[in-house]
Design a protein around this motif. Structure first.
Motif, PDB file in Angstrom:
ATOM      1  N   VAL A   1       0.842  -1.201   0.000  1.00 19.67           N
ATOM      2  CA  VAL A   1       0.000   0.000   0.000  1.00 19.67           C
ATOM      3  C   VAL A   1       0.870   1.242   0.000  1.00 19.67           C
ATOM      4  CG1 VAL A   1      -1.684   1.320   1.340  1.00 19.67           C
ATOM      5  CG2 VAL A   1      -1.981  -1.140   1.044  1.00 19.67           C
ATOM      6  N   ASN A   2       1.939   1.235   0.780  1.00 22.22           N
ATOM      7  CA  ASN A   2       2.847   2.386   0.802  1.00 22.22           C
ATOM      8  C   ASN A   2       3.486   2.613  -0.564  1.00 22.22           C
ATOM      9  OD1 ASN A   2       2.336   2.981   3.454  1.00 22.22           O
ATOM     10  ND2 ASN A   2       4.129   1.886   4.231  1.00 22.22           N
ATOM     11  N   GLU A   3       3.894   1.533  -1.247  1.00 26.73           N
ATOM     12  CA  GLU A   3       4.492   1.680  -2.579  1.00 26.73           C
ATOM     13  C   GLU A   3       3.469   2.199  -3.583  1.00 26.73           C
ATOM     14  OE1 GLU A   3       6.156  -2.083  -3.591  1.00 26.73           O
ATOM     15  OE2 GLU A   3       7.780  -1.906  -2.139  1.00 26.73           O
ATOM     16  N   LEU A   4       2.239   1.746  -3.467  1.00 27.71           N
ATOM     17  CA  LEU A   4       1.194   2.194  -4.380  1.00 27.71           C
ATOM     18  C   LEU A   4       0.920   3.678  -4.203  1.00 27.71           C
ATOM     19  CD1 LEU A   4      -0.997   1.268  -6.448  1.00 27.71           C
ATOM     20  CD2 LEU A   4      -2.526   1.086  -4.497  1.00 27.71           C
ATOM     21  N   ILE A   5       0.897   4.139  -2.967  1.00 30.82           N
ATOM     22  CA  ILE A   5       0.613   5.548  -2.696  1.00 30.82           C
ATOM     23  C   ILE A   5       1.801   6.426  -3.075  1.00 30.82           C
ATOM     24  CG2 ILE A   5       0.197   7.202  -0.832  1.00 30.82           C
ATOM     25  CD1 ILE A   5      -1.541   5.034   0.470  1.00 30.82           C
ATOM     26  N   SER A   6       3.017   5.937  -2.846  1.00 34.81           N
ATOM     27  CA  SER A   6       4.194   6.773  -3.119  1.00 34.81           C
ATOM     28  C   SER A   6       4.614   6.747  -4.582  1.00 34.81           C
ATOM     29  CB  SER A   6       5.369   6.326  -2.250  1.00 34.81           C
ATOM     30  OG  SER A   6       5.781   5.032  -2.615  1.00 34.81           O
TER      31      SER A   6
END
Length: 84
Positions: free
Chosen positions: A49-54
């Motif tokens: 999720v963090n990679e998707l948002i960043s």
């Protein structure tokens, strides 16, 4: 029944709330309190999720760029077929 899905928007809201709750529980600060068998999938989910948002690539560009290139690719394939 409270969990019945009466509309697509209701289903979306429930899925969004469930995803947010899982994201909150999967944080690295709660890792020492989780069993090892549950910690790995939750940590991977939090990281994904963090990679998707960043990710800074616009989603629209991921769709439009191949579409813009497709006439050139099709033209190259047709030229290759005609040369045979």
């Amino acid at each position: 029944m409270r969990l019945a899905l009466h509309s697509p928007f209701g289903a979306f809201c429930k899925a969004l709330c469930l995803s947010a709750a899982i994201y909150a529980v999967s944080g690295p600060s709660l890792a020492p309190y989780r069993p090892d068998i549950v910690d790995l999938p939750l940590s991977r989910y939090h990281q994904a999720v963090n990679e998707l948002i960043s990710d800074q690539t616009p989603m629209l560009a991921m769709v439009t760029d191949p579409l813009k290139a497709s006439p050139h690719i099709v033209r190259q394939k047709i030229d290759g077929m005609l040369r045979r």
